[in-house]
Design an enzyme around this catalytic site. Structure first.
Site, short mmCIF file in Angstrom:
data_model
loop_
_atom_site.label_atom_id
_atom_site.label_comp_id
_atom_site.label_asym_id
_atom_site.label_seq_id
_atom_site.Cartn_x
_atom_site.Cartn_y
_atom_site.Cartn_z
N CYS A 93 27.58 -10.44 18.34
CA CYS A 93 28.28 -9.19 18.67
C CYS A 93 27.37 -7.97 18.50
O CYS A 93 26.49 -7.75 19.31
CB CYS A 93 29.56 -9.09 17.84
SG CYS A 93 30.80 -7.96 18.52
N ARG A 127 39.51 -2.95 24.33
CA ARG A 127 38.74 -4.03 23.72
C ARG A 127 39.02 -5.35 24.43
O ARG A 127 40.10 -5.57 24.99
CB ARG A 127 39.09 -4.16 22.23
CG ARG A 127 38.85 -2.89 21.43
CD ARG A 127 39.00 -3.15 19.94
NE ARG A 127 37.95 -4.01 19.43
CZ ARG A 127 36.74 -3.57 19.08
NH1 ARG A 127 36.41 -2.27 19.20
NH2 ARG A 127 35.83 -4.40 18.62
N HIS A 188 32.52 -14.82 17.68
CA HIS A 188 32.71 -14.90 16.24
C HIS A 188 33.41 -16.22 15.95
O HIS A 188 33.37 -17.15 16.73
CB HIS A 188 33.61 -13.75 15.77
CG HIS A 188 33.02 -12.40 15.93
ND1 HIS A 188 32.06 -11.89 15.09
CD2 HIS A 188 33.27 -11.42 16.84
CE1 HIS A 188 31.74 -10.65 15.46
NE2 HIS A 188 32.46 -10.35 16.53
#
Length: 241
Positions: A93, A127, A188
């Protein structure tokens, strides 16, 4: 065999359990009798890139990313030389974004990157969040979780093609980046415990660079792959995002 791993700024870059990637590398080395020395790096003054074999960079907030950028730019040239020399690196990320030329936050703040590769990332207000499933040439299907406002655009080999989720930018159907022994990704979760093939790839590349090509001892990955299959099913049955 002995390997050294630098975990960069774990007090700042550890969103969504990214420390678990270090633990996965540690355990899969331990189970094979490979000694892995883990060094938590909190200042670039503590780094000696000539002695490191694996580097892990986790994800962080825009604020933390900006602070870390200032630190990493101090060793930019050494980092670039290390990557070209084949150091294994997993960047997640925000860490992935730092590999590029620059990152622009949703407020318009521009953070310079280490320019390991020629690409950039631009954040938007919305997002891209949810479970993600990608198809890769090297590792088969890879599962994870993404939560990022940044959109990354690059011309390099992607880690894989998106089956479910958003990936690099939600537009071109790609996720992540592979450059030499560097893997950059938005996944993640953490990514490595559920995707042991990637973990072993990182270990094998580090060993080959240091000792020459050697075959890794096979492990019983039944539990890991059962977990991965369940994560795949969940991802495919949920709505996108």
């Amino acid at each position: 065999m002995n390997l050294v791993l630098y975990n960069l700024f774990p007090d700042r870059l550890n969103l969504y359990g990214d420390r678990g990637n270090v633990v996965a590398l540690q355990k899969r080395c331990e189970w094979r009798g490979i000694q892995l020395t883990i060094v938590d790096i909190k200042s670039t003054n503590d780094m000696n890139l000539s002695s490191v074999d694996i580097i892990c960079i986790g994800g962080g907030s825009d604020r933390e990313q900006g602070l870390i950028t200032k630190e990493l730019l101090k060793i930019k040239k050494e980092f670039q030389l290390g990557v070209e020399d084949g150091i294994s690196c997993l960047a997640i990320c925000g860490g992935y974004q730092l590999l590029g030329s620059f990152y622009v936050t949703s407020e318009g703040t521009k953070h310079m990157g280490m320019e390991i590769c020629d690409f950039h990332s631009i954040a938007r207000e919305d997002r891209q969040v949810g479970n993600i499933l990608i198809d890769t040439k090297e590792f088969g299907r890879v599962v994870g979780f993404e939560n990022h406002s940044g959109r990354t655009y690059h011309p390099y080999q992607p880690l894989g093609k998106v089956i479910k989720g958003y990936g690099n930018n939600g537009e071109d159907g790609t996720e992540g980046l592979i450059y030499h022994n560097v893997i950059g990704t938005y996944l993640h979760g953490p990514i490595l415990p559920k995707n042991p093939a990637i973990t072993d790839h990182i270990i094998a590349a580090a060993i080959e660079r240091k000792y020459g090509k050697k075959e890794l001892i096979a492990l019983d990955d039944a539990l890991e792959y059962e977990t991965k299959q369940q994560a795949e099913k969940i991802c495919l049955t949920l709505q996108r995002g």
